[in-house]
Motif scaffolding. Sequence first.
Motif, mmCIF file in Angstrom:
data_model
loop_
_atom_site.group_PDB
_atom_site.id
_atom_site.type_symbol
_atom_site.label_atom_id
_atom_site.label_comp_id
_atom_site.label_asym_id
_atom_site.label_seq_id
_atom_site.Cartn_x
_atom_site.Cartn_y
_atom_site.Cartn_z
ATOM 1 N N ILE A 9 44.267 -0.718 -3.254
ATOM 2 C CA ILE A 9 43.169 -1.409 -2.589
ATOM 3 C C ILE A 9 43.403 -2.916 -2.712
ATOM 4 N N TYR A 10 43.301 -3.642 -1.617
ATOM 5 C CA TYR A 10 43.616 -5.074 -1.667
ATOM 6 C C TYR A 10 42.679 -5.848 -2.577
ATOM 7 N N ARG A 11 41.461 -5.347 -2.822
ATOM 8 C CA ARG A 11 40.519 -6.062 -3.676
ATOM 9 C C ARG A 11 40.592 -5.594 -5.136
ATOM 10 N N THR A 12 41.528 -4.703 -5.462
ATOM 11 C CA THR A 12 41.737 -4.296 -6.855
ATOM 12 C C THR A 12 42.558 -5.369 -7.566
ATOM 13 N N HIS A 13 42.023 -5.858 -8.681
ATOM 14 C CA HIS A 13 42.682 -6.939 -9.409
ATOM 15 C C HIS A 13 42.759 -6.601 -10.898
ATOM 16 N N LEU A 14 43.160 -7.570 -11.693
ATOM 17 C CA LEU A 14 43.359 -7.346 -13.126
ATOM 18 C C LEU A 14 42.092 -6.849 -13.804
ATOM 19 N N SER A 15 40.921 -7.328 -13.366
ATOM 20 C CA SER A 15 39.664 -6.929 -14.013
ATOM 21 C C SER A 15 39.439 -5.431 -13.911
ATOM 22 N N GLN A 16 39.812 -4.816 -12.790
ATOM 23 C CA GLN A 16 39.646 -3.359 -12.657
ATOM 24 C C GLN A 16 40.600 -2.596 -13.569
ATOM 25 N N VAL A 17 41.812 -3.077 -13.713
ATOM 26 C CA VAL A 17 42.783 -2.411 -14.599
ATOM 27 C C VAL A 17 42.341 -2.544 -16.052
ATOM 28 N N GLU A 18 41.839 -3.708 -16.433
ATOM 29 C CA GLU A 18 41.322 -3.897 -17.791
ATOM 30 C C GLU A 18 40.120 -2.983 -18.035
ATOM 31 N N LEU A 19 39.260 -2.856 -17.032
ATOM 32 C CA LEU A 19 38.103 -1.966 -17.166
ATOM 33 C C LEU A 19 38.562 -0.522 -17.348
ATOM 34 N N LEU A 20 39.574 -0.098 -16.590
ATOM 35 C CA LEU A 20 40.098 1.255 -16.724
ATOM 36 C C LEU A 20 40.614 1.507 -18.138
ATOM 37 N N LEU A 21 41.369 0.585 -18.673
ATOM 38 C CA LEU A 21 41.894 0.738 -20.040
ATOM 39 C C LEU A 21 40.761 0.865 -21.051
ATOM 40 N N GLN A 22 39.713 0.077 -20.846
ATOM 41 C CA GLN A 22 38.546 0.135 -21.744
ATOM 42 C C GLN A 22 37.839 1.487 -21.641
ATOM 43 N N LEU A 65 50.324 -4.981 -11.266
ATOM 44 C CA LEU A 65 49.192 -4.310 -11.909
ATOM 45 C C LEU A 65 49.582 -2.923 -12.405
ATOM 46 N N ALA A 66 50.369 -2.190 -11.603
ATOM 47 C CA ALA A 66 50.828 -0.863 -12.026
ATOM 48 C C ALA A 66 51.726 -0.979 -13.255
ATOM 49 N N ARG A 67 52.607 -1.951 -13.251
ATOM 50 C CA ARG A 67 53.490 -2.155 -14.410
ATOM 51 C C ARG A 67 52.677 -2.535 -15.650
ATOM 52 N N TYR A 68 51.662 -3.357 -15.433
ATOM 53 C CA TYR A 68 50.824 -3.787 -16.556
ATOM 54 C C TYR A 68 50.092 -2.597 -17.168
ATOM 55 N N PHE A 69 49.488 -1.767 -16.317
ATOM 56 C CA PHE A 69 48.793 -0.587 -16.845
ATOM 57 C C PHE A 69 49.774 0.315 -17.584
ATOM 58 N N HIS A 70 50.934 0.564 -16.999
ATOM 59 C CA HIS A 70 51.958 1.414 -17.607
ATOM 60 C C HIS A 70 52.331 0.891 -18.994
ATOM 61 N N GLN A 71 52.407 -0.411 -19.127
ATOM 62 C CA GLN A 71 52.757 -1.040 -20.404
ATOM 63 C C GLN A 71 51.619 -0.938 -21.419
ATOM 64 N N GLU A 72 50.399 -1.232 -20.961
ATOM 65 C CA GLU A 72 49.272 -1.331 -21.881
ATOM 66 C C GLU A 72 48.763 0.026 -22.354
ATOM 67 N N ILE A 73 48.800 1.042 -21.514
ATOM 68 C CA ILE A 73 48.278 2.346 -21.933
ATOM 69 C C ILE A 73 49.132 2.941 -23.041
ATOM 70 N N GLN A 74 50.389 2.554 -23.098
ATOM 71 C CA GLN A 74 51.264 3.050 -24.162
ATOM 72 C C GLN A 74 50.896 2.476 -25.529
ATOM 73 N N LYS A 75 50.129 1.399 -25.528
ATOM 74 C CA LYS A 75 49.697 0.785 -26.788
ATOM 75 C C LYS A 75 48.487 1.490 -27.378
ATOM 76 N N VAL A 76 47.884 2.384 -26.585
ATOM 77 C CA VAL A 76 46.707 3.116 -27.046
ATOM 78 C C VAL A 76 47.171 4.434 -27.659
#
Length: 482
Positions: free
Chosen positions: A456-469, A383-394
């Motif tokens: 947080i163990y209950r943090t998943h892809l949906s929270q990272v997508e929400l953060l990017l939004q 998830l951390a790698r995904y956010f790191h990758q996706e925020i650079q596209k913004v």
Amino acid sequence: MIEKIKELEKLSGVLSPSAAQRANWNSRVLQYAETFRSGLDKDKAYYSSADKGKGIYDFDITEEPTELDSLIEAVEDNIDRVGINPASAGYLGYIPGGGLYPSALGDYMAAVSNKYAGIFFAAPGAVRLENMLLRWMCRLMGFPETSAGNLTSGGSIANLIAIVTAREAHGLKARDFENAVIYLSEQAHHSLQKAIRIAGMAEAHLRYIPMDGNLRLSAAELEKQIARDKEAGLIPFFINTSIGTTNTGAVDPVNSIADIAEKYGLWLHIDAAYGGFFKLVPELQDKFEGVERADSITLDPHKSLFLPFGTGAVLVKNKKALLEVHHYLADYMQDTRSENEELSPADISPELTKHFRGMRLWLPLKLFGLKAFRAALEEKVYLARYFHQEIQKVKGFEVGPEPELSVTMFRYVPENGSRSNEINKELLEELKNDGRIFLSSTSIKGVFWIRVAILIYRTHLSQVELLLQILQEKIMGLEKKK
């Protein structure tokens, strides 16, 4: 006197509630817990509040009892819905934990029985359980069976135990402190500096070793500084290195640093409070190369094992040194003197009286098994790698180093480059006011960065997508205000 005793017995009898009263309270508290847990998907990660929980002052201690319902309502209004919600899946600030539900059950069991887990004589089974957990941690880190450890309240006490044990193992006396040298990086957790002061070593030289481009302690610069200090007649004795710095999640080159510690005879301490249990993830084994060569390690199950706050650990190879620092016996405890099969926690820690912490760790590990923890940690890394990758596209966003574990950093840079620090502070404030996702910040060499710490163990892809939004929405709003 007999009548007085009987009168007091009657008055104090309420401290032993009936089975019916216990059942009623149990039902109400469980209802509160279920309501809280079931609402987490909709609850905010941060609650802004004008009075900041001042209403709790209406429930100061009084002579007369108060009904449980009104007390629970006070907790909900003044504690649960004020400030950070550290149980929320959207809590991505600082270094999160999580608060596994079976840990609460373990705490309940430990509190109901009130087992004193400090001395083997008092609770042999409880001490065995805690030492069994510590031996598992030692095996995980590659420490020998002859090592020892202690379940602490957190990394701060663990670091204190480590530095005091190192001090005594090296035979340092008060007259040596002004010539002693301790090596760490600027990214070392501040509890290290606090521990040094509490240990009476405020006069020691603290050497902040330069970092490489990925904010890791430079082994080459470390060796140069040790050589200079030895030539100057000083006493180098302690190196602090990190597996997962709190600030940036960086992992220092432990194996190279261990070479230097062995070469010059220094105590090597690894602060792995945040990152230690990522060793469960097979893909990350290279980051732990050399960890078994340390003299002591700090771990925090309340971070990367998702336990409630107040659950730390320290592992020390030199059991004899650990005992020599902490072992004392008072006359009133003469009954506990015996040849025990197990080390007593009180003999290797500043604490004498302590909570039976082992239950909150053992119960979830046994109920879920390690496979679930391993999967959760690996998910956070991705998830951390995904956010790191996706925020650079913004457009307009830049990032810090590639995340080594589950912490990454970013910031927004306006086109003209001006007000960069200010606009990121404003962006963070907007996130806080929104409340759905909570992030924190840091400053590195005067540059303001926003941190994303996914643990947080209950943090998943949906929270990272929400953060990017949310980030895209908020930065557009800030740009329009200019």
